[in-house]
Design an enzyme around this catalytic site. Structure first.
Site, mmCIF file in Angstrom:
data_model
loop_
_atom_site.group_PDB
_atom_site.id
_atom_site.type_symbol
_atom_site.label_atom_id
_atom_site.label_comp_id
_atom_site.label_asym_id
_atom_site.label_seq_id
_atom_site.Cartn_x
_atom_site.Cartn_y
_atom_site.Cartn_z
ATOM 1 N N ASP A 56 -7.980 -5.500 0.223
ATOM 2 C CA ASP A 56 -8.472 -6.255 -0.926
ATOM 3 C C ASP A 56 -8.111 -7.726 -0.869
ATOM 4 O OD1 ASP A 56 -9.718 -4.144 -2.172
ATOM 5 O OD2 ASP A 56 -7.797 -3.385 -2.878
ATOM 6 N N HIS A 107 0.851 -1.187 0.000
ATOM 7 C CA HIS A 107 0.000 0.000 0.000
ATOM 8 C C HIS A 107 0.883 1.231 0.000
ATOM 9 C CE1 HIS A 107 -3.163 2.806 1.185
ATOM 10 N NE2 HIS A 107 -4.004 1.884 0.740
HETATM 11 N N1 CMC Z 1 4.067 -7.567 -4.939
HETATM 12 C C1 CMC Z 1 5.423 -7.575 -5.139
HETATM 13 N N2 CMC Z 1 6.194 -6.488 -5.003
HETATM 14 C C2 CMC Z 1 5.601 -5.339 -4.668
HETATM 15 C C3 CMC Z 1 4.206 -5.247 -4.446
HETATM 16 C C4 CMC Z 1 3.439 -6.425 -4.601
HETATM 17 N N3 CMC Z 1 2.110 -6.394 -4.399
HETATM 18 N N4 CMC Z 1 3.864 -3.981 -4.120
HETATM 19 C C5 CMC Z 1 5.015 -3.297 -4.144
HETATM 20 N N5 CMC Z 1 6.062 -4.097 -4.459
HETATM 21 C C6 CMC Z 1 7.489 -3.726 -4.522
HETATM 22 C C7 CMC Z 1 7.770 -2.943 -5.792
HETATM 23 O O1 CMC Z 1 8.203 -3.787 -6.827
HETATM 24 C C8 CMC Z 1 8.846 -1.995 -5.327
HETATM 25 O O2 CMC Z 1 10.067 -2.705 -5.297
HETATM 26 P P1 CMC Z 1 11.462 -1.938 -5.626
HETATM 27 O O3 CMC Z 1 11.597 -0.873 -4.588
HETATM 28 O O4 CMC Z 1 12.466 -3.020 -5.529
HETATM 29 O O5 CMC Z 1 11.299 -1.372 -7.013
HETATM 30 C C9 CMC Z 1 8.469 -1.675 -3.884
HETATM 31 O O6 CMC Z 1 7.711 -2.819 -3.435
HETATM 32 C C10 CMC Z 1 7.652 -0.408 -3.719
HETATM 33 O O7 CMC Z 1 6.544 -0.486 -4.608
HETATM 34 P P2 CMC Z 1 5.913 0.773 -5.349
HETATM 35 O O8 CMC Z 1 5.142 0.284 -6.543
HETATM 36 O O9 CMC Z 1 6.970 1.808 -5.579
HETATM 37 O O10 CMC Z 1 4.941 1.301 -4.232
HETATM 38 P P3 CMC Z 1 3.670 2.241 -4.462
HETATM 39 O O11 CMC Z 1 3.435 2.921 -3.185
HETATM 40 O O12 CMC Z 1 3.842 3.078 -5.682
HETATM 41 O O13 CMC Z 1 2.505 1.162 -4.801
HETATM 42 C C11 CMC Z 1 0.637 -0.269 -4.643
HETATM 43 C C12 CMC Z 1 1.494 0.803 -3.938
HETATM 44 C C13 CMC Z 1 -0.601 -0.547 -3.793
HETATM 45 C C14 CMC Z 1 0.166 0.265 -6.001
HETATM 46 C C15 CMC Z 1 1.487 -1.558 -4.831
HETATM 47 O O14 CMC Z 1 1.896 -2.057 -3.579
HETATM 48 C C16 CMC Z 1 0.745 -2.631 -5.623
HETATM 49 O O15 CMC Z 1 0.754 -2.608 -6.855
HETATM 50 N N6 CMC Z 1 0.060 -3.598 -4.911
HETATM 51 C C17 CMC Z 1 -0.769 -4.577 -5.569
HETATM 52 C C18 CMC Z 1 -2.109 -3.946 -5.939
HETATM 53 C C19 CMC Z 1 -2.990 -3.759 -4.730
HETATM 54 O O16 CMC Z 1 -3.162 -4.652 -3.908
HETATM 55 N N7 CMC Z 1 -3.641 -2.562 -4.650
HETATM 56 C C20 CMC Z 1 -4.628 -2.276 -3.620
HETATM 57 C C21 CMC Z 1 -4.273 -1.137 -2.736
HETATM 58 S S1 CMC Z 1 -5.361 -1.049 -1.315
HETATM 59 C C22 CMC Z 1 -6.885 -0.586 -1.961
HETATM 60 C C23 CMC Z 1 -6.933 0.819 -2.371
HETATM 61 O O17 CMC Z 1 -6.629 1.704 -1.543
HETATM 62 O O18 CMC Z 1 -7.306 1.090 -3.522
#
Ligand code: CMC
Length: 429
Positions: A364, A306
């Site tokens: 989720d 998140h």
């Molecule tokens: N599985 C594997 N690796 C992950 C995941 C995941 N679900 N989420 C983040 N990472 C890794 C990512 O690859 C990155 O690694 P590195 O620093 O080595 O490049 C690191 O963790 C940070 O990720 P980010 O994408 O820079 O983080 P963000 O804050 O931009 O993204 C997120 C947050 C929710 C979009 C992401 O964690 C994700 O895509 N999760 C899966 C989708 C999900 O479950 N979304 C629901 C969010 S809760 C409901 C809502 O509020 O809408």
């Protein structure tokens, strides 16, 4: 405002900016005069360090895993209150007393029907349309049906539009579902609670009696509470940005629904359940964990991670409990998806990659299994999220409209395109 000033040294000059403190959370540096005084912009793609507004509705402490609505912890609201009570709290700032609650419930309940002509609007969609596509269109179309509540400068019209959306969203969501599965629409029944009525509109058919299971209705209500608001997330910011131009509230909420649809946001519950089905069995988990860690593989564990929570999502804990209650009530003792989910959670919570990156299960992760058990197809999951989040969007939109400092949202950019150049006639290119 605190006495602290933030100092910036730029191009040999020194500048000072006010620092504001909220009731909770980090201080903010007020850079609204930055461009006028320095000629520079700030650069923050994804708004990871930017407070876009002042708000007194919802507070999140992502490090500690805290979520408060108007100061009340989400677990207390979900376990002790009802969804409509949370709606009142978000809209008006305080928990209602008995007569306020009765009045609010009466007003919402008596707006649940939609204009009969709207039924025909649905038939313009392909019969197998995704219900989120229907939601984007139909909620936007509400501005064509309810002209008398689109004047945003009139507080009474703003309130009528708000009540209309909270009241009609379950009716429209259920209609989107019924249309999607090819069954006749079921009209609302005003002697049922908000959530019981919604379940009935989704699952009753004209040829049979339908009795709402109170345990499932309570679970539905709790799911709605858990999704009601979540501070300045992508869809809420979209609603605020759309509303900042003076667009009518129905159009703004349609914009929020469109944003919510994406798999990184509200679409994640659908994606999480699809992922659990794809993994299929516990012995397949290591392969998927490896893929999630592989930088060259775009696969991510859906329902994990998140932007704000770097601890267990407080909503996920209640969702997990609700999930077990629903499965228990329905006598589902050996759901293979739940087995995969429990094992996946166990592994991810101890795996170095996920621990180090603070990737905990989010809401989720468990909501998909619960909604599936309640009888919803995956295509409806994000619709349910939109239904519940409507009140949060409206409360945030209202707060923005009523803020005297409100102005149109207009971010700037770091331009890296071609410098000015002269037009080249086609025969010279
Ligand atoms: N599985 C594997 N690796 C992950 C995941 C995941 N679900 N989420 C983040 N990472 C890794 C990512 O690859 C990155 O690694 P590195 O620093 O080595 O490049 C690191 O963790 C940070 O990720 P980010 O994408 O820079 O983080 P963000 O804050 O931009 O993204 C997120 C947050 C929710 C979009 C992401 O964690 C994700 O895509 N999760 C899966 C989708 C999900 O479950 N979304 C629901 C969010 S809760 C409901 C809502 O509020 O809408």
């Amino acid at each position: 405002m605190s006495d602290t000033k933030a100092k910036l040294a730029l191009g040999g000059e020194s500048y000072e900016f006010d620092v504001h403190s909220g009731t909770l959370g980090p201080d903010v540096i007020d850079i609204s005069s930055l461009y006028a005084s320095t000629g520079a912009f700030t650069y923050d793609p994804g708004f990871t360090s930017t407070a876009s507004c002042e708000s007194d509705i919802t507070f999140i402490d992502g490090e500690k895993g805290v979520l408060l609505h108007r100061g009340y912890p989400i677990d207390q609201l979900a376990e002790k209150g009802s969804f409509l009570e949370t709606c009142y709290l978000l809209l008006y700032g305080e928990l209602p007393n008995k007569s306020q609650m009765d009045d609010f419930e009466h007003r919402v309940t008596h707006h649940t029907m939609v204009h009969e002509q709207m039924n025909r609007f649905f038939t313009g969609f392909r019969r197998d349309a995704h219900p989120m596509a229907i939601m984007c269109g139909v909620i936007g179309a509400m501005s064509a049906f309810y002209h008398d509540s689109t004047d945003i400068s009139d507080p009474r019209q703003r309130m009528i539009a708000s009540l209309r959306m909270i009241a009609k969203m379950p009716t429209i969501a259920a209609m989107a579902y019924k249309y999607h599965v090819g069954q006749p629409f079921v009209y609302p029944k005003n002697d049922l609670s908000y959530s019981a009525n919604f379940l009935r509109m989704c699952f009753a058919v004209p040829c049979e009696e339908y009795a709402v299971n109170p345990v499932l209705a309570r679970a539905m209500d709790r799911i709605f509470i858990l999704h009601a608001d979540h501070e300045q997330n992508a869809s809420t910011s979209t609603v605020r940005l759309a509303g900042s131009s003076g667009a009518n509230p129905f159009a703004c909420i349609a914009a929020g629904i469109a944003c919510l649809w994406g798999p990184a946001h509200g679409g994640a519950n659908e994606a999480a359940l699809n992922m659990l089905s794809e993994i299929g069995s516990v012995d397949q988990i290591p392969e998927y964990i490896d893929r999630a860690k592989d930088k060259n593989d775009p696969f991510r564990l859906m329902g994990f991670g998140h932007r704000v929570y770097k601890n267990y999502d407080p909503r996920a804990k209640i969702m997990q409990k609700t999930c077990h209650e629903v499965l228990g009530e329905l006598g589902i003792t050996d759901d293979p998806l739940l087995d995969v989910a429990m094992e996946l959670e166990k592994i991810a919570l101890t795996d170095e990659y996920f621990v180090e990156k603070k990737l905990y299960p989010n809401i989720d992760f468990y909501s998909g299994i619960t909604l599936k058990a309640l009888g919803f197809p995956t295509t409806m999951f994000t619709v349910l999220f939109a239904l519940a989040r409507t009140v949060g969007w409206i409360a945030q939109w209202k707060e923005m409209i009523e803020d005297p400092r409100q102005k149109i949202g207009r971010p700037r950019q770091l331009y890296t395109g071609a410098p000015q150049r002269d037009y080249v006639p086609m025969d010279k290119r």
